[in-house]
Design a protein around this motif. Sequence first.
Motif, mmCIF file in Angstrom:
data_model
loop_
_atom_site.group_PDB
_atom_site.id
_atom_site.type_symbol
_atom_site.label_atom_id
_atom_site.label_comp_id
_atom_site.label_asym_id
_atom_site.label_seq_id
_atom_site.Cartn_x
_atom_site.Cartn_y
_atom_site.Cartn_z
ATOM 1 N N MET A 95 -58.032 -0.049 -8.368
ATOM 2 C CA MET A 95 -57.725 1.343 -8.923
ATOM 3 C C MET A 95 -58.578 2.297 -8.448
ATOM 4 S SD MET A 95 -54.815 0.493 -10.142
ATOM 5 C CE MET A 95 -54.089 1.300 -11.575
ATOM 6 N N ARG A 96 -59.857 1.990 -8.457
ATOM 7 C CA ARG A 96 -61.048 3.212 -8.103
ATOM 8 C C ARG A 96 -60.804 3.453 -6.422
ATOM 9 N NH1 ARG A 96 -64.647 -0.262 -10.862
ATOM 10 N NH2 ARG A 96 -65.665 -0.667 -8.845
ATOM 11 N N ASP A 97 -60.463 2.388 -5.821
ATOM 12 C CA ASP A 97 -60.428 2.642 -4.203
ATOM 13 C C ASP A 97 -59.181 3.552 -4.174
ATOM 14 O OD1 ASP A 97 -62.762 1.336 -3.776
ATOM 15 O OD2 ASP A 97 -61.705 -0.535 -3.183
ATOM 16 N N ALA A 98 -57.834 2.977 -4.692
ATOM 17 C CA ALA A 98 -56.689 3.967 -4.602
ATOM 18 C C ALA A 98 -56.814 5.351 -5.237
ATOM 19 C CB ALA A 98 -55.562 3.066 -5.539
ATOM 20 N N LYS A 99 -57.397 5.525 -6.205
ATOM 21 C CA LYS A 99 -57.679 6.851 -6.619
ATOM 22 C C LYS A 99 -58.621 7.707 -5.625
ATOM 23 C CE LYS A 99 -58.112 9.778 -10.301
ATOM 24 N NZ LYS A 99 -58.737 10.972 -9.654
ATOM 25 N N LEU A 100 -59.374 7.071 -4.965
ATOM 26 C CA LEU A 100 -60.192 8.019 -3.968
ATOM 27 C C LEU A 100 -59.305 8.323 -2.922
ATOM 28 C CD1 LEU A 100 -63.578 5.864 -3.261
ATOM 29 C CD2 LEU A 100 -63.258 8.022 -4.503
ATOM 30 N N LEU A 101 -58.394 7.422 -2.461
ATOM 31 C CA LEU A 101 -57.279 7.729 -1.523
ATOM 32 C C LEU A 101 -56.467 9.007 -2.054
ATOM 33 C CD1 LEU A 101 -56.164 7.300 1.350
ATOM 34 C CD2 LEU A 101 -54.621 5.393 0.073
ATOM 35 N N TRP A 102 -55.996 8.885 -3.345
ATOM 36 C CA TRP A 102 -55.108 9.865 -4.080
ATOM 37 C C TRP A 102 -55.817 11.188 -3.906
ATOM 38 C CZ3 TRP A 102 -55.552 13.073 -7.922
ATOM 39 C CH2 TRP A 102 -54.172 13.680 -8.503
ATOM 40 N N ASP A 103 -57.067 11.138 -4.294
ATOM 41 C CA ASP A 103 -57.897 12.478 -4.306
ATOM 42 C C ASP A 103 -58.031 13.101 -3.154
ATOM 43 O OD1 ASP A 103 -58.542 12.122 -7.071
ATOM 44 O OD2 ASP A 103 -60.575 11.359 -6.763
ATOM 45 N N VAL A 104 -58.155 12.485 -2.017
ATOM 46 C CA VAL A 104 -58.080 13.153 -0.617
ATOM 47 C C VAL A 104 -56.906 13.411 -0.296
ATOM 48 C CG1 VAL A 104 -58.568 12.592 1.650
ATOM 49 C CG2 VAL A 104 -60.307 11.720 -0.085
ATOM 50 N N GLY A 105 -55.815 12.718 -0.516
ATOM 51 C CA GLY A 105 -54.541 13.155 -0.292
ATOM 52 C C GLY A 105 -54.113 14.056 -1.165
ATOM 53 N N ASN A 106 -54.394 14.612 -2.451
ATOM 54 C CA ASN A 106 -53.914 15.498 -3.062
ATOM 55 C C ASN A 106 -54.781 16.851 -2.418
ATOM 56 O OD1 ASN A 106 -52.892 16.780 -5.396
ATOM 57 N ND2 ASN A 106 -54.977 16.590 -6.528
ATOM 58 N N LYS A 107 -56.268 16.792 -2.252
ATOM 59 C CA LYS A 107 -56.811 17.839 -1.896
ATOM 60 C C LYS A 107 -56.275 18.156 -0.380
ATOM 61 C CE LYS A 107 -61.094 16.719 -4.092
ATOM 62 N NZ LYS A 107 -62.561 16.074 -3.819
ATOM 63 N N ALA A 108 -55.911 17.175 0.435
ATOM 64 C CA ALA A 108 -55.467 17.967 1.852
ATOM 65 C C ALA A 108 -54.143 18.196 1.516
ATOM 66 C CB ALA A 108 -55.217 16.397 2.606
ATOM 67 N N TYR A 109 -53.199 17.792 0.647
ATOM 68 C CA TYR A 109 -51.935 18.519 0.330
ATOM 69 C C TYR A 109 -52.069 19.953 -0.035
ATOM 70 C CZ TYR A 109 -47.189 19.231 -1.448
ATOM 71 O OH TYR A 109 -45.865 19.853 -1.805
ATOM 72 N N ALA A 110 -52.999 20.006 -0.946
ATOM 73 C CA ALA A 110 -53.263 21.320 -1.489
ATOM 74 C C ALA A 110 -53.986 22.484 -0.243
ATOM 75 C CB ALA A 110 -54.280 21.592 -2.739
ATOM 76 N N ALA A 111 -54.651 21.874 0.591
ATOM 77 C CA ALA A 111 -55.249 22.701 1.720
ATOM 78 C C ALA A 111 -54.214 23.177 2.669
ATOM 79 C CB ALA A 111 -56.310 21.968 2.348
ATOM 80 N N SER A 112 -53.453 22.051 2.950
ATOM 81 C CA SER A 112 -52.168 22.397 3.978
ATOM 82 C C SER A 112 -51.183 23.205 3.290
ATOM 83 C CB SER A 112 -51.590 20.970 4.135
ATOM 84 O OG SER A 112 -50.963 20.543 2.929
ATOM 85 N N LYS A 113 -51.017 23.502 2.254
ATOM 86 C CA LYS A 113 -49.971 24.383 1.645
ATOM 87 C C LYS A 113 -50.385 25.730 1.876
ATOM 88 C CE LYS A 113 -47.763 23.404 -2.077
ATOM 89 N NZ LYS A 113 -47.198 23.022 -3.650
ATOM 90 N N VAL A 114 -51.677 25.918 1.804
ATOM 91 C CA VAL A 114 -52.418 27.198 1.830
ATOM 92 C C VAL A 114 -52.851 27.462 3.492
ATOM 93 C CG1 VAL A 114 -52.672 27.518 -0.528
ATOM 94 C CG2 VAL A 114 -54.675 26.749 0.834
ATOM 95 N N LYS A 115 -52.663 26.486 4.254
ATOM 96 C CA LYS A 115 -53.112 26.632 5.684
ATOM 97 C C LYS A 115 -54.553 26.651 5.621
ATOM 98 C CE LYS A 115 -48.688 28.348 7.055
ATOM 99 N NZ LYS A 115 -47.992 28.438 5.697
ATOM 100 N N ASP A 116 -55.495 25.866 5.179
ATOM 101 C CA ASP A 116 -56.752 26.095 5.105
ATOM 102 C C ASP A 116 -57.338 24.873 5.781
ATOM 103 O OD1 ASP A 116 -59.526 26.095 4.450
ATOM 104 O OD2 ASP A 116 -59.209 26.393 2.375
ATOM 105 N N LEU A 117 -57.424 24.959 7.137
ATOM 106 C CA LEU A 117 -57.851 24.285 8.169
ATOM 107 C C LEU A 117 -59.543 23.804 7.850
ATOM 108 C CD1 LEU A 117 -57.390 22.742 10.839
ATOM 109 C CD2 LEU A 117 -58.543 24.664 12.041
ATOM 110 N N GLU A 118 -60.361 24.616 7.430
ATOM 111 C CA GLU A 118 -61.803 24.309 7.173
ATOM 112 C C GLU A 118 -61.733 23.245 6.116
ATOM 113 O OE1 GLU A 118 -64.047 24.806 9.263
ATOM 114 O OE2 GLU A 118 -62.882 25.756 10.506
ATOM 115 N N ALA A 119 -60.811 23.491 5.020
ATOM 116 C CA ALA A 119 -60.837 22.517 3.791
ATOM 117 C C ALA A 119 -60.446 21.275 4.254
ATOM 118 C CB ALA A 119 -60.108 23.157 2.695
ATOM 119 N N LEU A 120 -59.382 21.285 5.194
ATOM 120 C CA LEU A 120 -58.864 19.966 5.565
ATOM 121 C C LEU A 120 -59.908 19.244 6.424
ATOM 122 C CD1 LEU A 120 -55.230 20.832 6.732
ATOM 123 C CD2 LEU A 120 -55.983 18.930 4.956
ATOM 124 N N LYS A 121 -60.814 19.954 7.379
ATOM 125 C CA LYS A 121 -61.808 19.276 8.124
ATOM 126 C C LYS A 121 -62.946 18.835 7.140
ATOM 127 C CE LYS A 121 -61.500 22.359 12.206
ATOM 128 N NZ LYS A 121 -62.306 23.267 12.982
#
Length: 135
Positions: A95-121
């Motif tokens: 569950m901790r490992d899956a949560k790490l993946l969720w955290d990254v995916g969630n942050k990437a989703y938020a960054a891609s919605k606002v087109k923040d390339l630096e945040a994605l990198k």
Amino acid sequence: MRVLILFVLVGAALAQAPPASTPSTEIPSMKSVGTMKELMVDLIFPTSNEIFYVGRNEQKSLKDWMDLQQNALMLAETANVLMAENRARDKDRWMRDAKLLWDVGNKAYAASKVKDLEALKALNDDLYEACQSCH
């Protein structure tokens, strides 16, 4: 008189008819479709690569941003699938490992919605850690 007899016959037929089925209030259980390997190869690997290699093309079109957004969403939601009761192997490390993946995916989703390339990198290290933690 004929009408009365017709009503009696119809009433008798309806009385013997099986009751109309009522909608089930039973909650369906989750059932896996693909194997863990298929999830990794067909969903997690390609969607995570889109985040890992986001800097290869810095001039993103609207379609590129939409594709990134969809991949990030898929990555986060796949982590939810990993945490589902029918997939979770334990309630601790898995569950901790899956949560790490969720955290990254969630942050990437938020960054891609606002087109923040630096945040994605900037998510590369977190994504790498999420992958390595599990493997």
